[in-house]
Motif scaffolding. Structure first.
Motif, mmCIF file in Angstrom:
data_model
loop_
_atom_site.group_PDB
_atom_site.id
_atom_site.type_symbol
_atom_site.label_atom_id
_atom_site.label_comp_id
_atom_site.label_asym_id
_atom_site.label_seq_id
_atom_site.Cartn_x
_atom_site.Cartn_y
_atom_site.Cartn_z
ATOM 1 N N ARG A 1 -9.542 -20.173 -14.690
ATOM 2 C CA ARG A 1 -8.710 -21.178 -14.020
ATOM 3 C C ARG A 1 -7.402 -20.558 -13.521
ATOM 4 N N VAL A 2 -6.869 -19.615 -14.287
ATOM 5 C CA VAL A 2 -5.631 -18.946 -13.876
ATOM 6 C C VAL A 2 -5.880 -18.132 -12.609
ATOM 7 N N VAL A 3 -7.007 -17.422 -12.573
ATOM 8 C CA VAL A 3 -7.345 -16.631 -11.386
ATOM 9 C C VAL A 3 -7.485 -17.546 -10.163
ATOM 10 N N ASP A 4 -8.166 -18.665 -10.335
ATOM 11 C CA ASP A 4 -8.335 -19.621 -9.226
ATOM 12 C C ASP A 4 -6.979 -20.079 -8.694
ATOM 13 N N LYS A 5 -6.076 -20.387 -9.623
ATOM 14 C CA LYS A 5 -4.751 -20.877 -9.207
ATOM 15 C C LYS A 5 -3.938 -19.762 -8.545
ATOM 16 N N ALA A 6 -4.055 -18.542 -9.069
ATOM 17 C CA ALA A 6 -3.323 -17.410 -8.495
ATOM 18 C C ALA A 6 -3.806 -17.137 -7.067
ATOM 19 N N ILE A 7 -5.107 -17.255 -6.840
ATOM 20 C CA ILE A 7 -5.647 -17.054 -5.493
ATOM 21 C C ILE A 7 -5.079 -18.116 -4.547
ATOM 22 N N PHE A 8 -5.056 -19.362 -4.993
ATOM 23 C CA PHE A 8 -4.508 -20.421 -4.140
ATOM 24 C C PHE A 8 -3.035 -20.171 -3.845
ATOM 25 N N GLU A 9 -2.264 -19.815 -4.857
ATOM 26 C CA GLU A 9 -0.837 -19.560 -4.641
ATOM 27 C C GLU A 9 -0.628 -18.394 -3.686
ATOM 28 N N ALA A 10 -1.493 -17.387 -3.764
ATOM 29 C CA ALA A 10 -1.390 -16.244 -2.856
ATOM 30 C C ALA A 10 -1.574 -16.689 -1.409
ATOM 31 N N THR A 11 -2.471 -17.661 -1.197
ATOM 32 C CA THR A 11 -2.720 -18.140 0.165
ATOM 33 C C THR A 11 -1.549 -18.942 0.720
ATOM 34 N N GLU B 1 -19.448 -9.422 -13.920
ATOM 35 C CA GLU B 1 -19.692 -8.796 -12.615
ATOM 36 C C GLU B 1 -18.930 -9.528 -11.514
ATOM 37 N N HIS B 2 -18.852 -10.829 -11.661
ATOM 38 C CA HIS B 2 -18.133 -11.677 -10.704
ATOM 39 C C HIS B 2 -16.667 -11.242 -10.600
ATOM 40 N N TYR B 3 -16.001 -11.092 -11.729
ATOM 41 C CA TYR B 3 -14.572 -10.776 -11.700
ATOM 42 C C TYR B 3 -14.297 -9.298 -11.440
ATOM 43 N N LYS B 4 -15.264 -8.456 -11.701
ATOM 44 C CA LYS B 4 -15.142 -7.058 -11.264
ATOM 45 C C LYS B 4 -15.125 -7.008 -9.737
ATOM 46 N N PHE B 5 -15.956 -7.842 -9.137
ATOM 47 C CA PHE B 5 -15.987 -7.925 -7.674
ATOM 48 C C PHE B 5 -14.659 -8.448 -7.144
ATOM 49 N N VAL B 6 -14.121 -9.488 -7.773
ATOM 50 C CA VAL B 6 -12.838 -10.047 -7.345
ATOM 51 C C VAL B 6 -11.745 -8.988 -7.374
ATOM 52 N N SER B 7 -11.709 -8.217 -8.446
ATOM 53 C CA SER B 7 -10.698 -7.171 -8.573
ATOM 54 C C SER B 7 -10.879 -6.097 -7.505
ATOM 55 N N ARG B 8 -12.124 -5.720 -7.259
ATOM 56 C CA ARG B 8 -12.428 -4.653 -6.312
ATOM 57 C C ARG B 8 -12.189 -5.082 -4.870
ATOM 58 N N ARG B 9 -12.473 -6.352 -4.572
ATOM 59 C CA ARG B 9 -12.373 -6.854 -3.197
ATOM 60 C C ARG B 9 -11.256 -7.890 -3.053
ATOM 61 N N VAL B 10 -10.197 -7.712 -3.795
ATOM 62 C CA VAL B 10 -9.141 -8.722 -3.831
ATOM 63 C C VAL B 10 -8.558 -9.022 -2.457
ATOM 64 N N ASP B 11 -8.438 -8.000 -1.589
ATOM 65 C CA ASP B 11 -7.927 -8.229 -0.229
ATOM 66 C C ASP B 11 -8.811 -9.206 0.534
ATOM 67 N N ASP B 12 -10.120 -8.962 0.511
ATOM 68 C CA ASP B 12 -11.053 -9.834 1.221
ATOM 69 C C ASP B 12 -11.082 -11.233 0.607
ATOM 70 N N VAL B 13 -11.006 -11.279 -0.717
ATOM 71 C CA VAL B 13 -11.013 -12.572 -1.410
ATOM 72 C C VAL B 13 -9.845 -13.433 -0.943
ATOM 73 N N VAL B 14 -8.653 -12.857 -0.910
ATOM 74 C CA VAL B 14 -7.459 -13.614 -0.518
ATOM 75 C C VAL B 14 -7.470 -13.927 0.975
ATOM 76 N N ASN B 15 -7.954 -12.992 1.802
ATOM 77 C CA ASN B 15 -8.038 -13.259 3.243
ATOM 78 C C ASN B 15 -8.912 -14.477 3.528
ATOM 79 N N VAL B 16 -10.109 -14.491 2.954
ATOM 80 C CA VAL B 16 -11.029 -15.611 3.185
ATOM 81 C C VAL B 16 -10.458 -16.903 2.597
ATOM 82 N N ALA B 17 -9.917 -16.800 1.370
ATOM 83 C CA ALA B 17 -9.351 -17.984 0.720
ATOM 84 C C ALA B 17 -8.201 -18.565 1.536
#
Length: 266
Positions: A76-86, A134-150
């Motif tokens: 839940r913290v990761v979800d909120k951090a992604i939203f705040e980043a956007t 595996e899901h959160y390893k991907f998030v860490s590795r592709r954090v730029d793309d994750v935040v761009n799309v979000a």
């Protein structure tokens, strides 16, 4: 009623999937990860507490060795951090690092939860934890793309929610005017009946004057009814114009979003 609600929800889900697929393009893994992390209404769905407090709560669960709860809280913290980043692009760099750090903590808590599940022979739960790792390893590795799309996703969702809220306000005004108009028509009929009964007790001359006055009242009431109807028609015209404007703005955002996404991918 429940069928209508289900159809509306299905339509919203279809729209969400369409937008996310547009943003992820042919990146199936990115789509798979974000489809489980992004929200149609982030303001309503995400915790209201700030990140610091949410992290502290997750850390308490770690200390209590309740790793299932800790992993859930960190997600839940990761979800909120992604939203705040956007919503804070000027602090993008800091948020990217924070998200990677939080993803790492989520992985650690989930690994502990997986280990506990394995010891208890909970095979399905352990497999679910492995998937999340595996899901959160991907998030860490592709954090730029994750935040761009979000960013594109949430900016569109918030714009749509704003359109819906304004539309709701306009419709409420129309319903209020319609209710007032109906109520006033009933009151006019009641007053008319009271005057009619009163005329029965009058003499001929008085009744004649009262009937003349009644015709004047009827004309004034008809004028007021027409004024009320025109207010309703004006709001309905405004609603149609705004609906068209919403569509044009939505198409403009879509064009701008596609152009921006193309630049990000170049």
């Amino acid at each position: 009623m429940w069928r209508r609600k289900r159809k509306i929800e299905e339509k919203r889900k279809e729209t969400e999937d369409s937008l996310l697929k547009e943003l992820c393009r042919d990146d199936a893994r990115l789509y798979d990860v974000l489809s489980g992390m992004l929200y149609l209404d982030p303001i309503a769905a995400l915790p209201r507490e700030n990140l610091k407090l949410l992290i502290e709560e997750a850390e308490i669960s770690i200390k209590d060795e309740d790793y299932d709860e800790a992993a859930q809280k960190y997600r839940r913290v990761v979800d909120k951090a992604i939203f705040e980043a956007t919503q804070n692009p000027e602090e993008r760099g800091r948020y990217l690092k924070d998200i990677q750090d939080l993803a790492s903590k989520t992985i650690h808590a989930t690994e502990k939860a997986k280990e506990t599940a394995g010891k208890k022979g909970l095979i399905d739960r352990a497999a679910s934890h492995e998937k999340n790792i595996e899901h959160y390893k991907f998030v860490s590795r592709r954090v730029d793309d994750v935040v761009n799309v979000a960013s594109h996703f949430y900016n569109e969702k918030l714009a749509v929610l704003g359109d819906e809220e304004r539309r709701k306000t306009r419709r409420e005004k129309i319903r209020a005017l319609e209710t007032d108009a109906t109520t006033e028509v009933k009151r006019e009929a009641e007053r008319r009946e009271v005057r009619r009964e009163a005329r029965k007790e009058m003499g001929r001359e008085a009744r004649r004057e009262a009937e003349k006055e009644e015709r004047g009242i009827d004309e004034r009431e008809a004028e007021r009814r027409e004024v009320r109807k025109e207010k309703i028609r004006a709001l309905e015209r405004e609603e149609r114009q705004e609906a068209w404007g919403d569509k044009e703005r939505r198409q403009a955002r879509q064009k701008k979003r596609r152009e921006a996404r193309q630049k990000e991918l170049e």
